[in-house]
Design an enzyme around this catalytic site. Sequence first.
Site, mmCIF file in Angstrom:
data_model
loop_
_atom_site.group_PDB
_atom_site.id
_atom_site.type_symbol
_atom_site.label_atom_id
_atom_site.label_comp_id
_atom_site.label_asym_id
_atom_site.label_seq_id
_atom_site.Cartn_x
_atom_site.Cartn_y
_atom_site.Cartn_z
ATOM 1 N N ASP A 225 -7.114 14.232 -11.074
ATOM 2 C CA ASP A 225 -7.343 15.600 -12.026
ATOM 3 C C ASP A 225 -8.737 15.467 -12.321
ATOM 4 O O ASP A 225 -9.279 14.276 -12.909
ATOM 5 C CB ASP A 225 -6.208 15.449 -12.935
ATOM 6 C CG ASP A 225 -6.232 16.724 -13.840
ATOM 7 O OD1 ASP A 225 -6.062 17.769 -13.391
ATOM 8 O OD2 ASP A 225 -6.421 16.525 -14.940
ATOM 9 N N GLU A 276 -6.963 -2.456 -0.619
ATOM 10 C CA GLU A 276 -6.015 -3.612 -0.505
ATOM 11 C C GLU A 276 -4.754 -3.066 -0.021
ATOM 12 O O GLU A 276 -4.149 -4.074 0.641
ATOM 13 C CB GLU A 276 -5.876 -3.946 -1.910
ATOM 14 C CG GLU A 276 -6.763 -4.522 -2.596
ATOM 15 C CD GLU A 276 -6.568 -4.481 -4.115
ATOM 16 O OE1 GLU A 276 -5.387 -4.445 -4.712
ATOM 17 O OE2 GLU A 276 -7.574 -4.674 -4.931
HETATM 18 C C1 NOJ Z 1 -6.686 20.437 -13.937
HETATM 19 C C2 NOJ Z 1 -5.429 20.791 -13.582
HETATM 20 O O1 NOJ Z 1 -5.156 21.051 -12.481
HETATM 21 C C3 NOJ Z 1 -5.106 21.702 -14.751
HETATM 22 O O2 NOJ Z 1 -3.649 22.335 -14.461
HETATM 23 C C4 NOJ Z 1 -4.903 20.920 -15.996
HETATM 24 O O3 NOJ Z 1 -4.567 21.825 -16.905
HETATM 25 C C5 NOJ Z 1 -6.304 20.552 -16.179
HETATM 26 N N1 NOJ Z 1 -6.977 19.564 -15.188
HETATM 27 C C6 NOJ Z 1 -6.381 19.339 -17.282
HETATM 28 O O4 NOJ Z 1 -5.648 18.389 -17.072
#
Ligand code: NOJ
Length: 561
Positions: A225, A276
Site C-alpha cells: 500500500d 530467503e
Molecule cells: C491505498 C489503498 O488502496 C486505499 O484504499 C487506502 O485508503 C489508502 N491507500 C490508505 O491506506
Amino acid sequence: MTSPATSDLDDAALSPSTTGAEWWRSAVIYQIYPRSFADSNGDGLGDLPGITAHLDDLDALGVDAVWLSPFYRSPQKDAGYDVADYCDVDPLFGTLADFDDLLAAAHARGIRLIVDLVPNHSSDQHAWFQAALAAAPGSPERGRYMFRDGRGENGELPPNNWESVFGGPAWTRVTDPDGAPGQWYLHLFDTSQPDFDWSNPEVQGEFRRILRFWLDRGVDGFRVDVAHGLVKEDGLPDYVPPADAGSMGGGETSVPYWGQPEVHEIYRDWNTVLAEYDGDRALCAEAWLPTIEKTALWVRHDEMHQAFNFEYLETEWDAARLRAVISESLRAYPAVGAPSTWVLSNHDVVRHASRLALTAENPQGHGIGPDSPGKPVPELGLRRARAATALMLALPGSAYLYQGEELGLPEAIDIPDAARQDPTWFRTRGERYGRDGCRVPLPWDADAPAFGFSPTGRSWLPQPADWGSFARSAEAADPTSTLALYRTLLAQRRARGLGTGSLEWIDAGDDVIAFRNGNVTVVANLGAVAVAVPSGRVLAASAPLGDGMLPPDTTVWVASD
Ligand code: NOJ
C-alpha cells in the site's frame, strides 16, 4: 479511416519481459475486498470463511492468484487500511486459523495468495501510537512516527501546509497527558492513520518481522500500500497539490511525500527478505507516479516484482492514447527486466464499466454520486468495459482483476448520503463522494436476500435493487454474460500463453487497436463504424459480431492456426 502514422507501430515485437519463469510475470490476479466479497456469519460484512466457501467459483473463473485487501485487526476507519495489529486477523473477518484454512484451500486448487501490507501508516489504535501519545516529545516512542512541534508563537499552527489525501489538513495536534496542547503528527490519510517515520531502524526492523510472519505462514507475496509514500523530503517543505490532481498523486512531477529516491532502499531490503523463501514470492507496488518510466523504477531487478500500471488504468477509451501507453509500457518495464502489470479496476477507482463512459473529468478518488456531472450511460459503459478487458487480457505481462468486474458490475451511484462510509466523503464534507460506489457487496444469487452476499440479507453498503441481473447465478446460466466472456478470455489466454507472449502491432486505422500475440490476432474497435474481422477462427468476442464485421466498442480474438 486513415492509417496511423504513430511511431509506436515502428517497434516490431514488444516483449513483456518474459526472461524468467516466475509465476507473477504473467499471472492473472483477482483482488478480493474481503468486507464486500461474501459474508458467512450474517453480520453484513464479508469474512475469510466466506472467501474459502467461494474458491471454487474463482477456480472456475480461471485466475492464477488472489490478492486480499486488509483483514488485520483494525478499527475500520479506512476499511482496514488502518491497521492496529499487522499479525492478527480482525474478529470481524475471522481468525488466524480461518486465514490458514483459506490459504491451504487456495493452494490446494493451485491458486496463489498475496496479502496487503500497509507500511506507510498504522491505525492510531496501534500499540506503538498509543505509546507515542503517552510519551514525551523527543522520546523513542514518538520517534516511530512523524511528530513535530507546531509553527506559530505557541505551536498552534501545523508544521507545514500539507493536505491529507482524503481532504483537510495532514496534521493533527495531540493533547499531552497533562491536558496541554502538544505536538502535531503527520497523517497523509485520515487522522486515524499516523505516518511512520521510515528513517527509524526500529520501524524498518518491525516490517521485516511482519513480512516474515506472513511468509512463514505461506503467503505468495504482498501488495504494498502507498509504496511511493514512505519517505518524506528532508525538512518537510510546504506543498499544495493542484486542484485537479488524483488523490494518490500521479499527475505531478515533484511532490515532497511521493516518490522520494530513498524509498527504494526499503524495497531492496525487502527483496532480500523474500529471497530467503522458496517459490518466487512477490512484491507488488501500489505507486501512483507521474510516468511509466518512474513507476518502472519500483520494479528494478533488486526491488519489487510488479507495480500496478496506473497510467494504463487512467487512459481514456481512445485508440491512439491506448496504443501509446501500451507501447511505452512494453518498452519501459522490460528495460528493467519486469513485466507490465495491467489493471483496469480496484477498490479506489470508479469501476471501469462506468468509468469508460464518463463524460466529465473525474480525478481518482473523487468518485461519482447522484449529483456528479457527466454520469455514464450504463449500456455504453458495460460494452466498453467488456471490450477493454478483452484487450487487456490479450496483452503480455500480468493482469489484476477486481472482484465483481467479471460480472460487469457498474459503480453504485445512488448510495444514500447516510449510508456512505469512505473517510473522503466526511473529510471533504460531501464535496467528494469517494470510493464507496466501487465497494458495494457482490451479488451471488439473484433470488436470495442481499443477492446471496449474506445469509441474513444484511449488507454494510446498500446494493442497488437491480443487481439481481448481475448475480453470478444469473450470469453462470447465460453464455452471453460478462462472466462467460471472462471465463473464455482467461481459458484462451492460459491455453495460448498470451501472458508470456509478445506483441506485434498491426496497422488497422486510427480508431482501431490491432496486434498479434503468438497465433492470436486481437482487434479492438474504438471507433464509430464497424471494421472487418480478420480471417481465422474467432476465439472470443466482447459483443456479437455481425456479418464478419467488428462493431464499435468491441474486441475480438482470432486464431490463425
Ligand atoms: C491505498 C489503498 O488502496 C486505499 O484504499 C487506502 O485508503 C489508502 N491507500 C490508505 O491506506
